[in-house]
Write a protein that holds these residues in place. Structure first.
Motif, PDB file in Angstrom:
ATOM      1  N   GLN A   1       0.836  -1.191   0.000  1.00 26.55           N
ATOM      2  CA  GLN A   1       0.000   0.000   0.000  1.00 26.55           C
ATOM      3  C   GLN A   1       0.875   1.247   0.000  1.00 26.55           C
ATOM      4  O   GLN A   1       1.944   1.264   0.599  1.00 26.55           O
ATOM      5  CB  GLN A   1      -0.916   0.018   1.236  1.00 26.55           C
ATOM      6  CG  GLN A   1      -2.363  -0.056   0.892  1.00 26.55           C
ATOM      7  CD  GLN A   1      -3.256   0.080   2.098  1.00 26.55           C
ATOM      8  OE1 GLN A   1      -2.795   0.293   3.213  1.00 26.55           O
ATOM      9  NE2 GLN A   1      -4.545  -0.038   1.869  1.00 26.55           N
ATOM     10  N   VAL A   2       0.370   2.278  -0.666  1.00 26.28           N
ATOM     11  CA  VAL A   2       1.076   3.547  -0.725  1.00 26.28           C
ATOM     12  C   VAL A   2       0.714   4.383   0.492  1.00 26.28           C
ATOM     13  O   VAL A   2      -0.446   4.454   0.892  1.00 26.28           O
ATOM     14  CB  VAL A   2       0.686   4.285  -2.015  1.00 26.28           C
ATOM     15  CG1 VAL A   2       1.371   5.649  -2.082  1.00 26.28           C
ATOM     16  CG2 VAL A   2       1.036   3.447  -3.239  1.00 26.28           C
ATOM     17  N   HIS A   3       1.708   5.022   1.074  1.00 30.64           N
ATOM     18  CA  HIS A   3       1.447   5.911   2.206  1.00 30.64           C
ATOM     19  C   HIS A   3       1.231   7.325   1.678  1.00 30.64           C
ATOM     20  O   HIS A   3       2.031   7.832   0.882  1.00 30.64           O
ATOM     21  CB  HIS A   3       2.620   5.906   3.174  1.00 30.64           C
ATOM     22  CG  HIS A   3       2.430   6.793   4.348  1.00 30.64           C
ATOM     23  ND1 HIS A   3       1.484   6.551   5.329  1.00 30.64           N
ATOM     24  CD2 HIS A   3       3.050   7.941   4.718  1.00 30.64           C
ATOM     25  CE1 HIS A   3       1.526   7.502   6.236  1.00 30.64           C
ATOM     26  NE2 HIS A   3       2.474   8.373   5.894  1.00 30.64           N
ATOM     27  N   LEU A   4       0.129   7.950   2.097  1.00 27.56           N
ATOM     28  CA  LEU A   4      -0.224   9.283   1.635  1.00 27.56           C
ATOM     29  C   LEU A   4      -0.277  10.232   2.827  1.00 27.56           C
ATOM     30  O   LEU A   4      -0.939   9.936   3.828  1.00 27.56           O
ATOM     31  CB  LEU A   4      -1.582   9.260   0.929  1.00 27.56           C
ATOM     32  CG  LEU A   4      -1.694   8.338  -0.289  1.00 27.56           C
ATOM     33  CD1 LEU A   4      -3.134   8.260  -0.766  1.00 27.56           C
ATOM     34  CD2 LEU A   4      -0.789   8.812  -1.416  1.00 27.56           C
ATOM     35  N   PHE A 105      -9.856   2.695  -5.253  1.00 22.76           N
ATOM     36  CA  PHE A 105      -8.682   3.297  -4.630  1.00 22.76           C
ATOM     37  C   PHE A 105      -8.394   2.556  -3.332  1.00 22.76           C
ATOM     38  O   PHE A 105      -9.282   2.369  -2.493  1.00 22.76           O
ATOM     39  CB  PHE A 105      -8.925   4.788  -4.359  1.00 22.76           C
ATOM     40  CG  PHE A 105      -9.041   5.580  -5.632  1.00 22.76           C
ATOM     41  CD1 PHE A 105     -10.246   5.660  -6.308  1.00 22.76           C
ATOM     42  CD2 PHE A 105      -7.937   6.218  -6.164  1.00 22.76           C
ATOM     43  CE1 PHE A 105     -10.351   6.372  -7.504  1.00 22.76           C
ATOM     44  CE2 PHE A 105      -8.031   6.951  -7.347  1.00 22.76           C
ATOM     45  CZ  PHE A 105      -9.238   7.014  -8.020  1.00 22.76           C
ATOM     46  N   ASP A 106      -7.139   2.104  -3.183  1.00 19.35           N
ATOM     47  CA  ASP A 106      -6.815   1.264  -2.036  1.00 19.35           C
ATOM     48  C   ASP A 106      -5.864   1.927  -1.046  1.00 19.35           C
ATOM     49  O   ASP A 106      -5.498   1.316  -0.047  1.00 19.35           O
ATOM     50  CB  ASP A 106      -6.229  -0.073  -2.502  1.00 19.35           C
ATOM     51  CG  ASP A 106      -4.987   0.098  -3.366  1.00 19.35           C
ATOM     52  OD1 ASP A 106      -4.424  -0.922  -3.785  1.00 19.35           O
ATOM     53  OD2 ASP A 106      -4.582   1.246  -3.619  1.00 19.35           O
ATOM     54  N   SER A 107      -5.453   3.150  -1.325  1.00 16.95           N
ATOM     55  CA  SER A 107      -4.587   3.868  -0.386  1.00 16.95           C
ATOM     56  C   SER A 107      -5.192   5.245  -0.145  1.00 16.95           C
ATOM     57  O   SER A 107      -5.575   5.928  -1.105  1.00 16.95           O
ATOM     58  CB  SER A 107      -3.169   4.019  -0.947  1.00 16.95           C
ATOM     59  OG  SER A 107      -2.562   2.758  -1.131  1.00 16.95           O
ATOM     60  N   TRP A 108      -5.245   5.627   1.124  1.00 13.37           N
ATOM     61  CA  TRP A 108      -5.944   6.854   1.509  1.00 13.37           C
ATOM     62  C   TRP A 108      -5.091   7.702   2.445  1.00 13.37           C
ATOM     63  O   TRP A 108      -4.368   7.169   3.289  1.00 13.37           O
ATOM     64  CB  TRP A 108      -7.257   6.513   2.207  1.00 13.37           C
ATOM     65  CG  TRP A 108      -8.216   5.839   1.288  1.00 13.37           C
ATOM     66  CD1 TRP A 108      -8.294   4.512   1.005  1.00 13.37           C
ATOM     67  CD2 TRP A 108      -9.223   6.476   0.503  1.00 13.37           C
ATOM     68  NE1 TRP A 108      -9.287   4.283   0.083  1.00 13.37           N
ATOM     69  CE2 TRP A 108      -9.880   5.471  -0.235  1.00 13.37           C
ATOM     70  CE3 TRP A 108      -9.644   7.802   0.343  1.00 13.37           C
ATOM     71  CZ2 TRP A 108     -10.927   5.753  -1.117  1.00 13.37           C
ATOM     72  CZ3 TRP A 108     -10.679   8.081  -0.523  1.00 13.37           C
ATOM     73  CH2 TRP A 108     -11.312   7.064  -1.241  1.00 13.37           C
ATOM     74  N   GLY A 109      -5.201   9.013   2.268  1.00 10.22           N
ATOM     75  CA  GLY A 109      -4.585   9.929   3.212  1.00 10.22           C
ATOM     76  C   GLY A 109      -5.377   9.973   4.508  1.00 10.22           C
ATOM     77  O   GLY A 109      -6.438   9.360   4.635  1.00 10.22           O
TER      78      GLY A 109
END
Length: 118
Positions: A1-4, A105-109
């Protein structure tokens, strides 16, 4: 997962302007902004692929502008002529589809509050 990681937002009177920003830990093909007002479902605001034209929700078209800096792995949302109905928590998101459907969308701020007073 991307970190936002998000920044910006705040409070403004109707007709004012605010910006929200988001930096990702890695490049993603599609980045978008969503918002969620109290008691309402999360709705898509704007989405943009790496080098393409953005798509906006009808309610913000002409007032909001999404931009991306691929080198910084970031996206910004510039909001002008804000209205009280724009009040919500704003989220940036990273995903794989050119859509305003949050299910893609699988990564959230962490979310940023935007409050517009009349």
């Amino acid at each position: 997962q991307v970190h936002l990681m998000q920044s910006g937002g705040g409070s403004v009177q109707a007709g004012g302007s605010l910006n929200v920003s988001c930096v990702a830990s890695e490049y993603t093909s599609h980045m978008a902004w969503f918002r969620q007002a109290p008691g309402k479902e999360r709705e898509g605001v704007a989405v943009m692929a790496g080098g393409g034209k953005p798509v906006y929700a009808r309610s913000v078209r002409g007032r909001f502008t999404i931009s991306r800096d691929n080198a910084r792995k970031s996206t910004d949302l510039q909001m002008i002529n804000l209205k009280p109905e724009d009040t919500a928590v704003y989220y940036c998101a990273a995903g794989w589809a050119f859509t305003l459907n949050p299910q893609n969308f699988d990564s959230w701020g962490q979310g940023t509050q935007v409050t517009v007073s009349s």
